[in-house]
Design an enzyme around this catalytic site. Sequence first.
Site, mmCIF file in Angstrom:
data_model
loop_
_atom_site.group_PDB
_atom_site.id
_atom_site.type_symbol
_atom_site.label_atom_id
_atom_site.label_comp_id
_atom_site.label_asym_id
_atom_site.label_seq_id
_atom_site.Cartn_x
_atom_site.Cartn_y
_atom_site.Cartn_z
ATOM 1 N N GLU A 166 0.963 -1.290 -0.148
ATOM 2 C CA GLU A 166 0.210 0.047 0.132
ATOM 3 C C GLU A 166 0.763 1.184 -0.012
ATOM 4 O O GLU A 166 1.628 1.466 0.873
ATOM 5 C CB GLU A 166 -0.794 -0.013 1.158
ATOM 6 N N ARG A 181 4.208 -12.856 10.013
ATOM 7 C CA ARG A 181 4.816 -11.617 9.575
ATOM 8 C C ARG A 181 5.997 -11.646 10.453
ATOM 9 O O ARG A 181 6.399 -12.135 11.606
ATOM 10 C CB ARG A 181 3.920 -10.382 9.912
ATOM 11 N N LYS A 241 3.542 0.598 9.767
ATOM 12 C CA LYS A 241 3.823 1.858 9.314
ATOM 13 C C LYS A 241 3.178 3.090 9.940
ATOM 14 O O LYS A 241 3.573 4.142 9.655
ATOM 15 C CB LYS A 241 3.003 1.704 7.796
HETATM 16 P P1 ATP Z 1 1.799 -2.215 8.187
HETATM 17 O O1 ATP Z 1 1.203 -3.120 9.248
HETATM 18 O O2 ATP Z 1 3.505 -2.101 8.563
HETATM 19 O O3 ATP Z 1 1.059 -0.996 7.751
HETATM 20 P P2 ATP Z 1 0.832 -3.463 6.021
HETATM 21 O O4 ATP Z 1 0.639 -4.939 5.967
HETATM 22 O O5 ATP Z 1 -0.282 -2.761 6.275
HETATM 23 O O6 ATP Z 1 2.234 -2.951 6.938
HETATM 24 P P3 ATP Z 1 1.279 -3.131 3.143
HETATM 25 O O7 ATP Z 1 1.973 -2.265 2.314
HETATM 26 O O8 ATP Z 1 0.034 -3.713 2.914
HETATM 27 O O9 ATP Z 1 1.901 -2.945 4.520
HETATM 28 O O10 ATP Z 1 2.253 -4.731 3.081
HETATM 29 C C1 ATP Z 1 2.794 -5.147 1.653
HETATM 30 C C2 ATP Z 1 2.985 -6.615 1.816
HETATM 31 O O11 ATP Z 1 3.982 -6.767 2.729
HETATM 32 C C3 ATP Z 1 1.773 -7.384 2.309
HETATM 33 O O12 ATP Z 1 1.790 -8.709 1.524
HETATM 34 C C4 ATP Z 1 2.082 -7.707 3.631
HETATM 35 O O13 ATP Z 1 1.423 -8.790 4.203
HETATM 36 C C5 ATP Z 1 3.507 -7.721 3.715
HETATM 37 N N1 ATP Z 1 4.110 -7.417 5.239
HETATM 38 C C6 ATP Z 1 3.803 -6.387 5.886
HETATM 39 N N2 ATP Z 1 4.595 -6.340 7.083
HETATM 40 C C7 ATP Z 1 4.993 -7.462 6.996
HETATM 41 C C8 ATP Z 1 6.052 -8.178 8.100
HETATM 42 N N3 ATP Z 1 6.041 -7.609 9.314
HETATM 43 N N4 ATP Z 1 6.432 -9.282 7.901
HETATM 44 C C9 ATP Z 1 6.146 -9.873 6.558
HETATM 45 N N5 ATP Z 1 5.593 -9.381 5.572
HETATM 46 C C10 ATP Z 1 4.865 -8.081 5.792
HETATM 47 MG MG MG Z 2 -1.841 -3.943 4.425
#
Ligand code: ATP
Ligand code: MG
Length: 574
Positions: free
Chosen positions: A48, A273, A283
Site C-alpha cells: 500500500e 509476519r 507503518k
Molecule cells: P503495516 O502493518 O506496516 O502497515 P501492511 O501490511 O499494511 O504493513 P502493506 O503495504 O499492505 O503493509 O504490505 C505489503 C505486503 O508486505 C503485504 O503482503 C504484507 O502482508 C507484507 N508485510 C507487511 N508487513 C510485514 C511483516 N512484518 N512481515 C512480513 N510481511 C509483511
Molecule cells: Mg496492508
Amino acid sequence: MNETRNKTPEGGNETGGSRPVDFIRAIIESDIKTGKHDGRVHTRFPPEPNGYLHIGHAKSICLNFGIARQYGGLCNLRFDDTNPSREDVEYVDSIREDVRWLGFSWDDREYYASDYFEQLYEFAIQLIKTGKAFVCDLTADQVREYRGTLTEPGRESPYRDRTIEENLDLFTRMSAGEFEDGSRTLRAKIDMASGNINMRDPVMYRVLRATHHRTGDRWCIYPMYDWAHGCSDSIEKITYSICTLEFEAHRPLYDWYLRELGIFPSRQIEFARLNLTYTIMSKRKLLQLVEQGKVSGWDDPLMPTISGLRRRGYTAESIRNFAATIGVAKKDNRVSIDLLDHCLREDLNKRAPRFMGVLHPLKVVIENYPENQEEELEAINNPEDSGMGTRMLPFSREIFIEREDFMEDPPRKFFRLAPGREVRLKHAYFIKCERVVKDEETGEIVELRCSYDHETKGGDAPDGRKVRGTLHWVSARQAVDATVRLYDRLFTKENPDDVEEGKMFLDLINPDAIEELAHCKVEPSLKASDPGRHFQFLRHGYFCEDADSTADALIFNRTVPLRDTWAKIKKKQG
Ligand code: ATP
Ligand code: MG
C-alpha cells in the site's frame, strides 16, 4: 525459532542441492507435480503506498520474488492503492527504489489496483445482477452495530432485500456522485449468522470524495481492501497470493468473491509476519516517528525502513540472507535483531576494506623520529581476501591513537599503552611510552611522548621480543577529519509494541540512540567522498558513508560494531 530453514540467498535453490522446503514451497512443488495451472508460478508483492517499506516488507519481497525466481515464474509489483486519503507518489517512488535495491525486478509488470477500478465496478454490477450484492443505507456506526460479535450473530440490514433493479439504480447513482460521503455502501450478501465476521455481508464499496494520486477525481466510490485485493490477484492470474497471518480469517471471503464471479481462482496462503526485537514495524507508528520529528525522516539510519537500513549501511545481500535464514513459519514470533547484524557482519567481513580511524584522538609525539621525515607503510586491505590488495599508509613523527588505548595506571588485564610499556602500531612500528604531558590546570592528558624502534618496521621485532597490544593509529599530518555517528537501538525495550498503561511506544525511544563524534581522525585514503561505500574501521566495526557526506565534511555511520552477539549465543548453545 523457525520451522524451516533455507540457507541459500533469496530463498532460492541456486545450488541445485537438496534442502528443506518450507510449507509454502511444499504447496507449490506439489501443485507443479500435479500440473495445476500447467505448473505456472505467479506471485505478487502488493504494498500500500502509504509509507516507506520496512524490514518486514523485505521478508515478503524476498519470499514472493524469491519463489518466482526459484520456480521459473513471475512476480508482479502491485500497488494496492485503494485508500486515496493516505497515499502519495513519494511512497510509490521509494517502494520501487527499495525493491530494485534489494535485487529484484518486476520487468514491465508494475500494476496498480486503481487500474482495475473500472473492472471492479463491472464485477460489482455482476454480483448485484446475480443477487449477491446490495446497496445499504445504514451508517458506518449502524453497520458495526448490526455486525454482531464473535459470540453473537449479526442482524440483517433492513435494506438487504432490495430488488436487483433498485440496487443497480442506487449503485449507479452512488458512483455518479448523487449521495453524500458515508451515506451508502455496497455490500456482499453472504451470511449475517456466519461464525466468521468477515462473511457477515461485508462492505465492498464506500462513498468517499477524495482525490486519488492516479485516478484523480474520476471516482467518488472506492473499493474495500478485501474486495479489491482478491479481484486484482485474479485479474493478474496470480497463482499464489502470499500474505501475512492476520488475513487468514479473510480467506473464506477472498474465495467467495472469486467463486461467485467465476474468475481465475488465485490461492491465498498466509505466513507469519516478521517481528524484530527493539523494532516497530507498523507503518502508522513509523509515520508518527517521522511526523513528530523523533527521527530525521523515513531514511534516518535509526529507522527499520529499507531506506534507513541502506543509509545505515546494511547491504542488500545481508538482508536477503537474513530473510532466507529466518525462513517462513505459520506462527508469529519475534526474531532477534542480533541475527540481522550477524548476517551483515558475515557479508561485510568478506568484502569490506579495512581502514584505520581514531574516534577519540590522543596525540602521540615520537621523539626519536626525525622531525621532517615521512614514509609510507604498506597495509593489507582485507585479511579475508588477499585479492583486495594493499594500500600505503603515511607515517610521521606525530600520530593519533585512541584515547582509551592509553592508561596511566592500568589494571592487570590492560595490555595496551601505559607509561614505560611497549606496544605495536598496526602495520608500523613498536612504540614505547616515555612521558605523559598533562594540562597544568585540568590535569587532563593532552599528549604522550613516545620513542619508536625503527628495527620493528612492519610490526615485528628482529630480536623476537613480543608486545601484547596492537593499536590502530593515524598519522597526524595527513589525517582527515570526519564526523562519526554511532548508533544504538531505537527503543529501550525488546518489544516496543508492549507498553504499560498510560504510556505509548514513543515513551520507549532510547534517548541515547545516536552518539555523534565530530572530531575523529581517519586515514587519508578515505578522503574522496563516496556516499554509500562500506568499510571496516579496525576494532570499531563496519561503517558506511552517509548520504549527506561530502569530501569537505565526511560523515560515517557505524552500521554495527564488531562484536557478534548472535554468533556468541549460537556457540554457547553448541
Ligand atoms: P503495516 O502493518 O506496516 O502497515 P501492511 O501490511 O499494511 O504493513 P502493506 O503495504 O499492505 O503493509 O504490505 C505489503 C505486503 O508486505 C503485504 O503482503 C504484507 O502482508 C507484507 N508485510 C507487511 N508487513 C510485514 C511483516 N512484518 N512481515 C512480513 N510481511 C509483511
Ligand atoms: Mg496492508
